[in-house]
Design a protein around this motif. Structure first.
Motif, PDB file in Angstrom:
ATOM      1  N   THR A  55     -15.184 -12.616 -56.202  1.00 48.72           N
ATOM      2  CA  THR A  55     -15.885 -11.181 -56.340  1.00 48.72           C
ATOM      3  C   THR A  55     -17.296 -11.864 -56.652  1.00 48.72           C
ATOM      4  OG1 THR A  55     -14.025 -10.942 -57.878  1.00 48.72           O
ATOM      5  CG2 THR A  55     -16.206  -9.549 -58.064  1.00 48.72           C
ATOM      6  N   VAL A  56     -18.208 -13.353 -57.688  1.00 48.19           N
ATOM      7  CA  VAL A  56     -19.351 -13.303 -57.415  1.00 48.19           C
ATOM      8  C   VAL A  56     -20.098 -13.455 -56.053  1.00 48.19           C
ATOM      9  CG1 VAL A  56     -20.806 -14.860 -58.660  1.00 48.19           C
ATOM     10  CG2 VAL A  56     -18.842 -13.654 -59.791  1.00 48.19           C
ATOM     11  N   TYR A  59     -22.035 -10.821 -54.456  1.00 48.66           N
ATOM     12  CA  TYR A  59     -22.889 -10.786 -54.610  1.00 48.66           C
ATOM     13  C   TYR A  59     -24.400 -11.767 -54.085  1.00 48.66           C
ATOM     14  CZ  TYR A  59     -20.491  -6.405 -56.467  1.00 48.66           C
ATOM     15  OH  TYR A  59     -20.004  -5.193 -56.089  1.00 48.66           O
ATOM     16  N   ALA A  60     -23.506 -12.567 -54.811  1.00 50.45           N
ATOM     17  CA  ALA A  60     -24.185 -13.351 -55.271  1.00 50.45           C
ATOM     18  C   ALA A  60     -24.823 -14.702 -54.057  1.00 50.45           C
ATOM     19  CB  ALA A  60     -23.723 -14.342 -56.637  1.00 50.45           C
ATOM     20  N   SER A 104     -24.257 -13.781 -63.476  1.00 46.50           N
ATOM     21  CA  SER A 104     -24.101 -12.351 -63.179  1.00 46.50           C
ATOM     22  C   SER A 104     -25.354 -11.261 -64.098  1.00 46.50           C
ATOM     23  CB  SER A 104     -22.843 -12.044 -63.832  1.00 46.50           C
ATOM     24  OG  SER A 104     -22.712 -12.152 -65.283  1.00 46.50           O
ATOM     25  N   TYR A 107     -27.774  -9.916 -61.376  1.00 41.49           N
ATOM     26  CA  TYR A 107     -27.384  -9.046 -60.364  1.00 41.49           C
ATOM     27  C   TYR A 107     -26.491  -7.916 -60.817  1.00 41.49           C
ATOM     28  CZ  TYR A 107     -27.877 -13.591 -57.358  1.00 41.49           C
ATOM     29  OH  TYR A 107     -28.266 -14.406 -57.162  1.00 41.49           O
ATOM     30  N   ASP A 109     -25.549  -5.413 -59.822  1.00 41.57           N
ATOM     31  CA  ASP A 109     -24.726  -4.437 -59.210  1.00 41.57           C
ATOM     32  C   ASP A 109     -23.093  -5.054 -59.349  1.00 41.57           C
ATOM     33  OD1 ASP A 109     -26.012  -2.273 -57.453  1.00 41.57           O
ATOM     34  OD2 ASP A 109     -25.950  -3.866 -55.843  1.00 41.57           O
ATOM     35  N   LEU A 110     -23.088  -6.444 -59.777  1.00 46.38           N
ATOM     36  CA  LEU A 110     -22.565  -7.286 -59.570  1.00 46.38           C
ATOM     37  C   LEU A 110     -21.291  -7.312 -60.820  1.00 46.38           C
ATOM     38  CD1 LEU A 110     -20.128  -9.275 -59.202  1.00 46.38           C
ATOM     39  CD2 LEU A 110     -21.944 -11.260 -60.708  1.00 46.38           C
ATOM     40  N   LYS A 111     -22.481  -6.965 -62.127  1.00 46.28           N
ATOM     41  CA  LYS A 111     -21.994  -6.744 -63.347  1.00 46.28           C
ATOM     42  C   LYS A 111     -21.685  -5.203 -63.387  1.00 46.28           C
ATOM     43  CE  LYS A 111     -25.697  -6.972 -66.785  1.00 46.28           C
ATOM     44  NZ  LYS A 111     -26.704  -7.125 -67.016  1.00 46.28           N
ATOM     45  N   ASN A 113     -19.770  -4.098 -60.921  1.00 44.29           N
ATOM     46  CA  ASN A 113     -18.442  -4.202 -60.029  1.00 44.29           C
ATOM     47  C   ASN A 113     -17.276  -3.858 -61.330  1.00 44.29           C
ATOM     48  OD1 ASN A 113     -15.629  -5.696 -58.827  1.00 44.29           O
ATOM     49  ND2 ASN A 113     -17.378  -5.608 -56.525  1.00 44.29           N
ATOM     50  N   PHE A 116     -15.189  -7.660 -61.253  1.00 47.93           N
ATOM     51  CA  PHE A 116     -15.955  -8.328 -61.676  1.00 47.93           C
ATOM     52  C   PHE A 116     -15.201  -7.762 -63.408  1.00 47.93           C
ATOM     53  CE2 PHE A 116     -19.385  -9.929 -63.951  1.00 47.93           C
ATOM     54  CZ  PHE A 116     -19.529 -11.342 -64.048  1.00 47.93           C
TER      55      PHE A 116
END
Length: 182
Positions: A55-56, A59-60, A104, A107, A109-111, A113, A116
């Motif tokens: 998942t990460v 984004y990263a 995380s 980011y 957007d990741l947080k 998601n 995630f």
């Protein structure tokens, strides 16, 4: 009369040996049971890691080093590890996961998601379960180690081969604060 006293002393000694031995067996089995309980939670976390990393990754992408180190730690065959190896792997994975969760923060957007968020929620719950299982395990290990070390039961433990058990201690890395740089 002296013969009865000698027989009484020998009988008490034999009874004490039986009681001490059975107590050591009971404590040893409690240590195994406590580790098995904690092992279930460690395995759940072990299995959750690939999902979090995947998942990460989306984004990263430029945080490749952190992600690769977690994957490398996770690549061992968990079921084939010894108890000490599982404890050592846990220490390393805890540090790596701390870095991942701190990462995380960089980011938004990741947080946001949902996948995630679900995975990190599961991880938080598993970490709480591991902490509780660790407390129980260490309490049982303390009782076992006290019995193995204290006189006169230490004599019985040496005769029958009972040994001290290693506590599940927090690593130096886990004691450090995580630095989040934005």
């Amino acid at each position: 009369m002296e013969l009865y006293i000698m027989i009484g002393v020998v009988a008490l000694l034999i009874i004490y040996i039986f009681i001490s031995y059975n107590s050591l067996v009971n404590l040893n089995n409690s240590v195994k049971e406590a580790f098995s309980t904690m092992d279930v939670y460690l395995k759940k976390r072990w299995d959750l890691i690939p999902n979090i990393v995947e998942t990460v990754k989306g984004y990263a992408k430029h945080e490749r080093e952190t992600l690769e180190s977690i994957v490398e730690l996770r690549n061992g065959a968990y079921d084939k590890m010894s108890q000490d190896a599982k404890i050592a792997a846990n220490d390393q994975i805890t540090g790596a996961l701390s870095k991942l969760m701190a990462l995380s923060e960089n980011y938004p957007d990741l947080k946001a998601n949902q996948n995630f968020l679900d995975l990190s929620s599961q991880l938080t719950k598993i970490e709480e379960d591991i902490a509780n299982a660790r407390k129980y395990y260490n309490a049982v290990v303390k009782n076992m180690n006290n019995k193995v070390q204290m006189f006169p039961s230490n004599i019985i433990s040496k005769i029958f081969g009972f040994q001290e058990v290693k506590m599940f201690e927090i690593s130096e890395k886990e004691k450090e604060n995580i630095k989040i740089e934005l």
